[in-house]
Design a protein around this motif. Structure first.
Motif, mmCIF file in Angstrom:
data_model
loop_
_atom_site.group_PDB
_atom_site.id
_atom_site.type_symbol
_atom_site.label_atom_id
_atom_site.label_comp_id
_atom_site.label_asym_id
_atom_site.label_seq_id
_atom_site.Cartn_x
_atom_site.Cartn_y
_atom_site.Cartn_z
ATOM 1 N N THR A 6 32.631 14.428 74.079
ATOM 2 C CA THR A 6 33.304 14.067 72.834
ATOM 3 C C THR A 6 33.256 15.196 71.813
ATOM 4 O OG1 THR A 6 31.262 12.992 72.097
ATOM 5 C CG2 THR A 6 32.941 11.612 73.116
ATOM 6 N N ASP A 7 32.120 15.825 71.649
ATOM 7 C CA ASP A 7 31.976 16.853 70.625
ATOM 8 C C ASP A 7 32.396 18.219 71.150
ATOM 9 O OD1 ASP A 7 31.122 15.078 68.755
ATOM 10 O OD2 ASP A 7 28.996 15.496 69.005
ATOM 11 N N LEU A 8 33.231 18.899 70.385
ATOM 12 C CA LEU A 8 33.826 20.169 70.781
ATOM 13 C C LEU A 8 33.236 21.305 69.955
ATOM 14 C CD1 LEU A 8 36.258 21.640 72.309
ATOM 15 C CD2 LEU A 8 37.522 21.293 70.173
ATOM 16 N N VAL A 9 32.554 22.258 70.615
ATOM 17 C CA VAL A 9 32.108 23.461 69.921
ATOM 18 C C VAL A 9 33.344 24.277 69.551
ATOM 19 C CG1 VAL A 9 30.848 25.632 70.091
ATOM 20 C CG2 VAL A 9 29.877 23.550 71.074
ATOM 21 N N VAL A 10 33.558 24.500 68.267
ATOM 22 C CA VAL A 10 34.671 25.314 67.785
ATOM 23 C C VAL A 10 34.085 26.606 67.225
ATOM 24 C CG1 VAL A 10 36.681 25.455 66.257
ATOM 25 C CG2 VAL A 10 36.014 23.246 67.249
ATOM 26 N N ASN A 11 34.251 27.684 67.977
ATOM 27 C CA ASN A 11 33.722 28.993 67.610
ATOM 28 C C ASN A 11 34.871 29.796 66.995
ATOM 29 O OD1 ASN A 11 32.566 31.516 67.415
ATOM 30 N ND2 ASN A 11 31.771 31.548 69.502
ATOM 31 N N PHE A 12 34.814 29.993 65.698
ATOM 32 C CA PHE A 12 35.899 30.610 64.931
ATOM 33 C C PHE A 12 35.692 32.121 64.844
ATOM 34 C CE2 PHE A 12 37.536 31.374 60.400
ATOM 35 C CZ PHE A 12 38.811 31.696 60.844
ATOM 36 N N THR A 13 36.713 32.879 65.253
ATOM 37 C CA THR A 13 36.653 34.343 65.268
ATOM 38 C C THR A 13 37.776 34.900 64.387
ATOM 39 O OG1 THR A 13 38.050 34.462 67.243
ATOM 40 C CG2 THR A 13 35.679 34.342 67.589
ATOM 41 N N PRO A 14 37.551 35.044 63.095
ATOM 42 C CA PRO A 14 38.651 35.306 62.169
ATOM 43 C C PRO A 14 39.229 36.708 62.178
ATOM 44 C CG PRO A 14 36.569 35.194 60.974
ATOM 45 C CD PRO A 14 36.282 34.778 62.381
ATOM 46 N N THR A 15 38.449 37.731 62.557
ATOM 47 C CA THR A 15 38.865 39.102 62.259
ATOM 48 C C THR A 15 38.886 40.030 63.477
ATOM 49 O OG1 THR A 15 37.984 38.865 60.021
ATOM 50 C CG2 THR A 15 38.398 41.096 60.781
ATOM 51 N N GLY A 16 37.755 40.175 64.153
ATOM 52 C CA GLY A 16 37.692 41.063 65.296
ATOM 53 C C GLY A 16 37.616 42.529 64.918
ATOM 54 N N MET A 17 37.676 43.382 65.947
ATOM 55 C CA MET A 17 37.598 44.831 65.783
ATOM 56 C C MET A 17 38.970 45.481 65.648
ATOM 57 S SD MET A 17 34.365 45.930 66.110
ATOM 58 C CE MET A 17 34.488 47.605 66.724
ATOM 59 N N VAL A 18 40.014 44.841 66.163
ATOM 60 C CA VAL A 18 41.294 45.523 66.377
ATOM 61 C C VAL A 18 42.372 45.195 65.354
ATOM 62 C CG1 VAL A 18 43.175 45.869 68.026
ATOM 63 C CG2 VAL A 18 40.805 45.742 68.838
ATOM 64 N N PRO A 19 42.653 43.927 65.044
ATOM 65 C CA PRO A 19 43.820 43.626 64.197
ATOM 66 C C PRO A 19 43.756 44.311 62.838
ATOM 67 C CG PRO A 19 42.978 41.627 65.212
ATOM 68 C CD PRO A 19 41.965 42.701 65.491
ATOM 69 N N CYS A 20 44.900 44.796 62.378
ATOM 70 C CA CYS A 20 44.992 45.439 61.071
ATOM 71 C C CYS A 20 46.279 44.994 60.385
ATOM 72 C CB CYS A 20 44.928 46.957 61.195
ATOM 73 S SG CYS A 20 46.205 47.657 62.246
ATOM 74 N N ARG A 21 46.514 45.464 59.182
ATOM 75 C CA ARG A 21 47.658 45.019 58.392
ATOM 76 C C ARG A 21 48.994 45.334 59.061
ATOM 77 N NH1 ARG A 21 45.016 41.830 56.013
ATOM 78 N NH2 ARG A 21 44.098 42.119 53.959
ATOM 79 N N LEU A 44 38.802 22.383 57.882
ATOM 80 C CA LEU A 44 39.523 21.834 59.028
ATOM 81 C C LEU A 44 38.556 21.283 60.075
ATOM 82 C CD1 LEU A 44 42.230 24.617 59.434
ATOM 83 C CD2 LEU A 44 42.632 22.248 58.747
ATOM 84 N N GLY A 45 37.441 22.004 60.293
ATOM 85 C CA GLY A 45 36.433 21.564 61.246
ATOM 86 C C GLY A 45 36.078 22.625 62.259
ATOM 87 N N ILE A 46 34.995 23.375 62.019
ATOM 88 C CA ILE A 46 34.474 24.327 62.991
ATOM 89 C C ILE A 46 32.974 24.117 63.127
ATOM 90 C CG2 ILE A 46 36.261 26.065 62.592
ATOM 91 C CD1 ILE A 46 34.219 27.644 60.893
ATOM 92 N N THR A 47 32.414 24.682 64.191
ATOM 93 C CA THR A 47 30.991 24.545 64.481
ATOM 94 C C THR A 47 30.224 25.814 64.147
ATOM 95 O OG1 THR A 47 31.645 23.145 66.352
ATOM 96 C CG2 THR A 47 29.341 23.837 66.252
ATOM 97 N N MET A 48 30.853 26.953 64.414
ATOM 98 C CA MET A 48 30.203 28.246 64.220
ATOM 99 C C MET A 48 31.265 29.285 63.891
ATOM 100 S SD MET A 48 29.219 29.235 68.188
ATOM 101 C CE MET A 48 28.658 30.894 67.779
#
Length: 288
Positions: A6-21, A44-48
């Protein structure tokens, strides 16, 4: 250890090493932008959260001052959120550079640090993770009471995880990200994914992420199999296969939560993951 159905680990990765403007206007680069995206994600709902720090010029960095400000700012509104810092080997593969975020203490101390278990290639760059460096980072995390976020791109890395546990470098219970879709490692293939899951250490919580166009399918497979998801602009910039529509972090999270709801799964509270990984409770108590 399998995740609960039932419970979903939501691991949020907003930025990273590569993406740029030049890739997308939506990737958060400054401290304030990253913190705001994490704030929206928490609503919204994240775990980490898996944080990458950038300089004022948008360049990836291991600067502990930037990481410290990021972590403290996030904890002002999310004192229980499980916070992981990147220890990537792409910008500088040396232990002395990569260890810097692990030296933070108090309200700046991360709960977890990423640990890629072998060297690998990406389309434009290599991630160098020499065996001695991996072990040094693992030893320092054990000493500091910081849990490794095991990053596994292929079967040899899963085997290395079990070896490090056997040697006492990594302690159980553990957490692993299985990442597919990179052209030089495991692919979005049922046999690849199933074998990776089969070969994980015992007592391991796992999440599945996909690079680029594989992200949505990888997340859906993880949801169906009872695993967690790794989600964010670090891995994927678009909402569609044709790459005609750039995504925001909030849109990616919202979509994966809508899919999870069809499987009657909801985001795992951070306090539950803390309990599963033997982490302290947050609110000023971080790591193990």
């Amino acid at each position: 250890m399998s995740n609960t159905l039932t419970d979903l680990v939501v691991n949020f990765t907003p930025t990273g090493m590569v993406p740029c403007r030049t890739d997308t206007p939506h990737v958060p680069l400054s401290i304030s932008e990253i913190v705001e995206d994490v704030h929206q994600a928490c609503e919204l709902g994240i775990t980490m959260v898996h944080l990458h720090a950038r300089t004022a010029a948008g360049v990836p960095t291991s600067d502990p001052e930037i990481y410290g400000e990021l972590i403290r700012s996030v904890r002002k509104f999310a004192p229980e959120l499980v916070v992981c810092v990147s220890l990537s080997g792409r910008a500088d593969p040396s232990f002395d550079y990569r260890k810097l975020p692990l030296l933070l203490t108090g309200d700046s101390k991360p709960d977890m640090g990423s640990l890629t278990l072998s060297s690998l290639n990406f389309p434009k760059q290599a991630s160098i993770n020499a065996p001695d460096t991996v072990r040094q980072l693992g030893d320092l995390m054990r000493e500091k009471g910081i849990v490794p976020e095991l990053e596994i791109f292929e079967l040899g890395m899963a085997n290395h995880a079990k070896y490090l546990i056997k040697k006492g470098v990594v302690m159980s219970p553990c957490y692993a990200n299985l990442i597919v879709g990179n052209g030089f490692s495991a692919q979005l293939d049922p046999l690849h994914i199933g074998t990776l899951i089969r070969d994980l250490p015992d007592d391991c919580v796992w999440s599945l992420g996909g690079i680029g166009q594989t992200q949505l399918a990888a997340n859906t497979i993880a949801i169906a199999l009872g695993g967690g998801v790794r989600i964010g602009l670090e891995d994927n910039l678009h909402l569609d296969r044709a790459k005609s529509r750039l995504a925001t972090n909030a849109e990616l999270i919202r979509r994966v939560l809508e899919i999870a709801a069809q499987f009657e799964r909801s985001p795992m509270p951070s306090r539950e993951l803390r309990s599963m990984l033997a982490l302290q409770s947050g609110h000023g108590l971080y790591g193990r």
